[in-house]
Enzyme design. Structure first.
Site, PDB file in Angstrom:
ATOM      1  N   ASN A 189       0.767  -1.233   0.000  1.00 46.75           N
ATOM      2  CA  ASN A 189       0.000   0.000   0.000  1.00 46.75           C
ATOM      3  C   ASN A 189       0.804   1.293   0.000  1.00 46.75           C
ATOM      4  O   ASN A 189       0.249   2.347  -0.250  1.00 46.75           O
ATOM      5  CB  ASN A 189      -0.926   0.031   1.215  1.00 46.75           C
ATOM      6  CG  ASN A 189      -1.902  -1.117   1.207  1.00 46.75           C
ATOM      7  OD1 ASN A 189      -2.713  -1.242   0.290  1.00 46.75           O
ATOM      8  ND2 ASN A 189      -1.826  -1.962   2.214  1.00 46.75           N
ATOM      9  N   TYR A 190       2.085   1.230   0.330  1.00 47.75           N
ATOM     10  CA  TYR A 190       2.823   2.479   0.489  1.00 47.75           C
ATOM     11  C   TYR A 190       4.064   2.617  -0.373  1.00 47.75           C
ATOM     12  O   TYR A 190       4.592   3.710  -0.509  1.00 47.75           O
ATOM     13  CB  TYR A 190       3.214   2.658   1.958  1.00 47.75           C
ATOM     14  CG  TYR A 190       2.039   2.972   2.833  1.00 47.75           C
ATOM     15  CD1 TYR A 190       1.475   4.237   2.827  1.00 47.75           C
ATOM     16  CD2 TYR A 190       1.473   2.004   3.652  1.00 47.75           C
ATOM     17  CE1 TYR A 190       0.377   4.536   3.611  1.00 47.75           C
ATOM     18  CE2 TYR A 190       0.373   2.294   4.444  1.00 47.75           C
ATOM     19  CZ  TYR A 190      -0.166   3.560   4.419  1.00 47.75           C
ATOM     20  OH  TYR A 190      -1.255   3.847   5.192  1.00 47.75           O
ATOM     21  N   LEU A 191       4.558   1.515  -0.874  1.00 49.51           N
ATOM     22  CA  LEU A 191       5.823   1.598  -1.594  1.00 49.51           C
ATOM     23  C   LEU A 191       5.603   1.599  -3.103  1.00 49.51           C
ATOM     24  O   LEU A 191       5.085   0.628  -3.659  1.00 49.51           O
ATOM     25  CB  LEU A 191       6.712   0.420  -1.192  1.00 49.51           C
ATOM     26  CG  LEU A 191       7.000   0.381   0.314  1.00 49.51           C
ATOM     27  CD1 LEU A 191       7.822  -0.837   0.667  1.00 49.51           C
ATOM     28  CD2 LEU A 191       7.705   1.656   0.762  1.00 49.51           C
TER      29      LEU A 191
END
Length: 653
Positions: A607-609
DNA sequence: CCACAGGAATCCGGTTTCGCGAT
DNA sequence: CATCGCGAAACCGGATTCCTGTG
């Protein structure tokens, strides 16, 4: 036109791998009739030339028509190849071409509706429920709810007062008047026979023969093929969750006031279907009807219903591999990259605001500093009494923060300790700038433990401010930005000659720590660590044995000085080499696992990278020649297809 | 401007299932 | 060759973010 620039070599290399699934096979038809749309719709570069058409018409070659960007094209087999190249453009380029400008999410949507869980099957008569020591046959409705509880008997939930109370209250609602008058106390209920029965059932499932298991697998595959896919615009797409949630007892996280309540069974009459008018509408099960049939192309969901615990809406949506999700994901990272460009300016701005005359601006600026520096979540207000008590940045209370002018040799230390999302504890001690510290002291003046730290601030005020600083900027963009930039930096720093995967995981871990992605140590952690250690010890023994043999062989070789013993030495040398490599590998694995004990890597990875950082030549996979399979499993590769497919080798987050 | 509610979409850890190597 | 055990993957569904409309 982008498709003209494509390299044939890349096309030839790629066909048959990643993307043919994205091209809807059913929409390629061999067609020998004349297609009247040919003349005015074949506007793309795939349009056959007049001479080609003449030739085709003359020779009677078959031709194909297909849909792309809502337009019907015709083509010959040869031209079709070109067409597929066009459809195999890097996904994001294709998405750019297919983008809608009016806020609509699709033009055509066809699906088969949801899959309902099987109806309740009453227990056999021999399985009894006891109340106050006496056997008692329950009515089907009451029995079903009782089984939900019985199945959870060895779960910690059933020891919690709120859970028991909520369950019992909702259970009684399902009872007949007679049952209701008889069953008045949960502690007199004995579910153990039911519990044993379910345990035996699951045991029996494990013991099934290969053939039986195979049959079930095939049936599941059939259901997946029928209900697990939809057609959105010109592509057949995988649906994320096409099964309706079965009834059961609500399992909230943390101290949830509603845990144990009955989550009721969803009927077709509760379901809203969303699809396009011109599609084959999904049929409700025989004897039932849908609540509503809707054609709203401003939303992405296929099916929705209202859940009875919080009264919120649940949706069936597409899988992360779908265009609609991937495009959004891509967009998310593009926004984070835009933040990178203006983050220095924004930081200067909020530092300036720390000295504002206005309290609301100071609070806003300090909160933003936390969000930026500590990657805190925004922290929306929550309904008190309806949900577990958790907070984020804007909803921090006095009781969650402690100020230490001096601590552990550092100045201005802020100690944060609060329950975050999913009631995961956030605990951190961080040294801040003097001005921040002074402001925090000011915010805390004359307040009680339960008071808001930022009493003049909420997420909507904050986001409104962020929106003014940069188009599309919200609090969570900082999390995405800081996570991705951290990965990029860490990969630069950490990747060395030592194990590539260990380096990658360490970079990933730095991000997980930043985002506070914790997990309970796996139940089997100690054991698996122990097993690994045993393996390592064995390897060590092997190694020393091998070394001994090598020594002996060398001695022999010195004595005998013949070819045979020389060869033996070489063999032994190789063996030592091999074993020591295996040992190293095991030791790396042990380090990795130990460091990962309480850290969950999956969430940040997913979800973030920005996947392009990991894929790209400059930073990782391509640079270190690590196959993509080593860091992304099949699902992840599907989700990040758009990034893996990107050709830009100079990518910089 | 603000409070509030509802809706849509993303994020997130736990649980269950699967698949593969060891025995 | 069967089965056992384990780690990884898939699944699951609850939690949170953020937007919009209303008054």
């Amino acid at each position: 036109m982008a498709c003209l620039n494509l390299k044939w070599s890349s096309f030839l290399a790629g066909v048959g791998s990643l993307y043919e699934a994205l091209f809807l096979p059913a929409q390629i038809h061999t067609n020998t009739r004349t297609n009247t749309k040919t003349e005015n719709t074949a506007t793309k570069s795939t349009r056959e030339t007049r001479s080609e058409k003449t030739r085709r018409t003359a020779t009677g070659d078959p031709f194909y028509y297909f849909c792309y960007s809502d337009t019907v094209h015709t083509t010959t087999p040869r031209a079709l190849t070109v067409t597929i190249v066009c459809l195999r453009l890097p996904l994001c380029l294709r998405w750019e071409e297919e983008k809608y400008t009016d806020g609509s999410k699709w033009r055509f949507l066809e699906h088969k509706g949801p899959v309902f869980p099987p109806p309740y099957e009453p227990l056999p008569d021999r399985i009894r429920f006891y109340y106050d020591g006496k056997a008692m046959k329950l009515s089907p409705a009451a029995e079903e709810v009782a089984t939900f509880y019985a199945k959870m008997l060895d779960h910690e939930y059933t020891t919690k007062d709120i859970f028991r109370k909520n369950f019992f209250k909702d259970w009684r609602k399902e009872m007949t008047p007679e049952e209701k008058s008889k069953i008045t106390e949960l502690k007199k209920c004995d579910f153990t026979e039911m519990h044993e029965y379910f345990k035996a059932q699951s045991e029996a499932r494990k013991q099934m023969t290969k053939e039986e298991k195979q049959k079930i697998k095939e049936e599941n595959e059939r259901i997946l093929q029928e209900y697990g896919y939809c057609v959105m615009d010109n592509h057949r797409e995988r649906i994320g969750n096409f099964r309706i949630e079965p009834p059961g007892l609500f399992r909230g996280r943390g101290d949830h006031p509603k845990m144990g309540k009955l989550k009721r069974r969803i009927r077709p009459e509760d379901i809203i279907i969303n699809c396009s008018k011109d599609s084959a509408h999904p049929q409700a099960p025989p004897g039932s009807r849908w609540k509503e049939l809707r054609h709203d192309n401003k939303v992405t969901w296929l099916v929705s219903w209202t859940e009875n615990i919080q009264g919120s809406i649940k949706y069936i949506m597409l899988n992360p591999s779908s265009r609609i999700k991937g495009e959004k994901d891509w967009q998310k990272y593009e926004t984070a990259r835009r933040l990178k460009k203006s983050v220095e300016h924004i930081r200067a701005q909020y530092r300036e605001d720390w000295r504002s005359k206005e309290m609301r601006i100071r609070q806003r600026a300090v909160a933003l500093y936390f969000i930026d520096k500590l990657a805190l979540r925004a922290g929306n207000e929550k309904d008190e009494g309806e949900t577990a008590d958790t907070v984020g940045c804007c909803s921090l209370r006095v009781e969650h923060i402690r100020l230490h002018p001096q601590m552990d040799g550092q100045d201005y230390v802020v100690e944060l300790d609060f329950p975050g999302k999913d009631s995961i504890r956030y605990y951190n001690k961080v040294s801040v700038e003097k001005r921040v510290f002074k402001n925090l002291q000011l915010f805390l003046e004359n307040k009680q433990a339960k008071d808001d730290l930022f009493d003049r601030l909420n997420t909507s005020i904050l986001n409104k401010h962020l929106q003014e600083l940069m188009d599309g900027l919200t609090a969570k963009v900082f999390r995405t930005y800081n996570a991705s930039i951290t990965l990029q930096q860490q990969l630069k720093e950490l990747t060395s000659r030592e194990s590539k995967i260990l380096s990658y995981n360490r970079a990933n871990r730095a991000v997980a720590v930043l985002c506070n992605h914790q997990r309970a140590p796996p139940k089997t952690f100690e054991k698996s660590m122990h097993n690994l250690q045993t393996k390592i010890d064995e390897k060590k023994k092997q190694l020393s044995a091998a070394k001994k043999e090598l020594k002996a062989a060398k001695a022999d070789a010195k004595m005998l000085r013949d070819e045979k013993s020389k060869k033996a030495v070489e063999m032994k040398k190789k063996a030592v080499q091999r074993i020591s490599e295996q040992l190293m590998k095991l030791e790396v694995q042990a380090t990795d696992r130990e460091e990962n004990k309480q850290i969950a890597l999956g969430t940040s990875k997913l979800n973030y990278l920005d996947p392009r950082i990991s894929v790209c030549k400059k930073y990782w996979c391509k640079k270190w020649a690590v196959p993509i399979e080593k860091i992304y499993n099949k699902t992840q590769r599907e989700k990040f297809a758009w990034a893996i497919d990107m050709t830009d080798e100079d990518f910089e987050f």
